[in-house]
Design an enzyme around this catalytic site. Structure first.
Site, PDB file in Angstrom:
ATOM      1  N   GLY A   1       0.809  -1.203   0.000  1.00 20.46           N
ATOM      2  CA  GLY A   1       0.000   0.000   0.000  1.00 20.46           C
ATOM      3  C   GLY A   1       0.844   1.254   0.000  1.00 20.46           C
TER       4      GLY A   1
ATOM      5  N   ARG B   1       2.379   0.725   4.097  1.00 19.11           N
ATOM      6  CA  ARG B   1       2.962  -0.526   4.569  1.00 19.11           C
ATOM      7  C   ARG B   1       2.922  -1.610   3.507  1.00 19.11           C
ATOM      8  NH1 ARG B   1       0.485  -2.887   9.787  1.00 19.11           N
ATOM      9  NH2 ARG B   1      -1.474  -2.552   8.624  1.00 19.11           N
ATOM     10  N   LEU B   2       3.822  -2.574   3.644  1.00 18.99           N
ATOM     11  CA  LEU B   2       3.797  -3.823   2.899  1.00 18.99           C
ATOM     12  C   LEU B   2       3.301  -4.910   3.844  1.00 18.99           C
ATOM     13  CD1 LEU B   2       6.500  -5.369   0.606  1.00 18.99           C
ATOM     14  CD2 LEU B   2       5.606  -6.692   2.519  1.00 18.99           C
ATOM     15  N   LYS B   3       2.252  -5.618   3.421  1.00 15.83           N
ATOM     16  CA  LYS B   3       1.733  -6.744   4.195  1.00 15.83           C
ATOM     17  C   LYS B   3       1.906  -8.023   3.377  1.00 15.83           C
ATOM     18  CE  LYS B   3      -1.708  -4.036   4.489  1.00 15.83           C
ATOM     19  NZ  LYS B   3      -3.047  -3.425   4.561  1.00 15.83           N
TER      20      LYS B   3
ATOM     21  N   GLY C   1      -7.051   1.066  -9.593  1.00 17.83           N
ATOM     22  CA  GLY C   1      -6.043   0.615  -8.648  1.00 17.83           C
ATOM     23  C   GLY C   1      -6.114  -0.885  -8.412  1.00 17.83           C
TER      24      GLY C   1
ATOM     25  N   ASP D   1      -5.268  -2.627  -5.865  1.00 17.41           N
ATOM     26  CA  ASP D   1      -5.800  -2.994  -4.554  1.00 17.41           C
ATOM     27  C   ASP D   1      -7.323  -2.976  -4.550  1.00 17.41           C
ATOM     28  OD1 ASP D   1      -5.744  -0.205  -4.880  1.00 17.41           O
ATOM     29  OD2 ASP D   1      -5.464   0.181  -2.743  1.00 17.41           O
ATOM     30  N   ARG D   2      -7.912  -2.002  -5.236  1.00 19.42           N
ATOM     31  CA  ARG D   2      -9.368  -1.919  -5.323  1.00 19.42           C
ATOM     32  C   ARG D   2      -9.918  -3.127  -6.080  1.00 19.42           C
ATOM     33  NH1 ARG D   2     -10.505   3.863  -7.869  1.00 19.42           N
ATOM     34  NH2 ARG D   2     -12.689   3.284  -7.404  1.00 19.42           N
TER      35      ARG D   2
END
Length: 260
Positions: free
Chosen positions: A9, A12-14, A103, A105-106
């Protein structure tokens, strides 16, 4: 066949390592790093992991960050693969004017949400809210078509904008309340209700469009802060992007296997 899912994101990286690439797969390990710290993953959190046989991720942080993440993955013999929104995938149709500009992520979160909805055996519209650095409010039809979505600044951006644009205004943390009687509460309540109001407006538009009550899902690191202020019952699902990555990875593998 171990599978690594990565969500990069704006902050952060998850990551999560699964036993295999399929919804409901057992989690072997997981973690998160602020973007400033991702250059230590190979010698830190990823150093003792069993090597993943495959990987899929989504990223919104830009090419430079993607390159840094891929450098950390060089400790394994795995091909970095990243989701880009397309016209359609995993049962979801993309209604964006330019589908590839949506996006990642969306797109992935909507696929995860759609899979969760259908697993309950009843198709209906879906309203998906992601609360992070930015806030997105997505509308998906009963048939699985992404109709469109709102993009708003998150709490932090709103408050920083007010600090920089208003002389002498410094923003300590306030509480959310119906009738704020001090500046801190007024700012915190205003930002929270601005997001909640956008969600309610989209809910009503989606209800009218589909003539059915939408399933309301919420995800993102700051989702828990928003839940008490929402005018509709929302289900908080923190793993929605990872759920979507598992669905996409499984279906892509099934397509490759069928082509052999």
């Amino acid at each position: 066949m171990t599978f690594l899912a990565v969500d990069v994101g704006n902050t952060r990286l998850k990551w999560t390592l699964y036993e295999h690439a399929a919804p409901g797969a057992r989690v072997l390990a997981h973690g998160a790093e602020f973007l400033e710290q991702i250059d230590r993953l190979a010698e830190g959190a990823w150093a003792d992991l069993p090597p993943p046989q495959s990987m899929l991720g989504c990223i919104v942080a830009g090419q430079a960050v993607k390159h840094r993440v891929q450098e950390q993955m060089e400790i394994w013999d795995v091909e970095p693969r990243w989701v880009v929104a397309t016209d359609a995938e995993a049962g979801l149709t993309n209604g964006y004017d330019f589908p590839s500009r949506l996006g990642a992520d969306r797109w992935v979160a909507m696929i995860g949400g759609r899979h969760r909805l259908l697993s309950r055996g009843h198709a209906r519209p879906m309203l998906l809210v992601m609360v992070g650095t930015a806030v997105t409010v997505e509308a998906v039809s009963t048939e699985g078509r992404f109709l469109g979505g709102l993009i708003l600044p998150g709490h932090g951006i709103m408050l920083r904008a007010l600090e920089s644009g208003t002389a002498g205004l410094h923003v300590p943390t306030g509480d959310v309340c119906d009738f704020p009687t001090n500046t801190s509460d007024g700012l915190t309540s205003g930002g929270t209700y601005a997001i909640a109001g956008a969600c309610e407006r989209m809910y009503q538009s989606l209800f009218r469009q589909c003539s059915a009550e939408p399933l309301c899902l919420m995800t993102g690191g700051a989702g828990w802060k928003m839940l008490p202020a929402m005018t509709r019952p929302f289900e908080l699902v923190e793993s929605l992007i990872f759920d979507g990555l598992l669905v996409i990875a499984e279906q892509r593998q099934a397509f490759m296997d069928s082509a052999l």
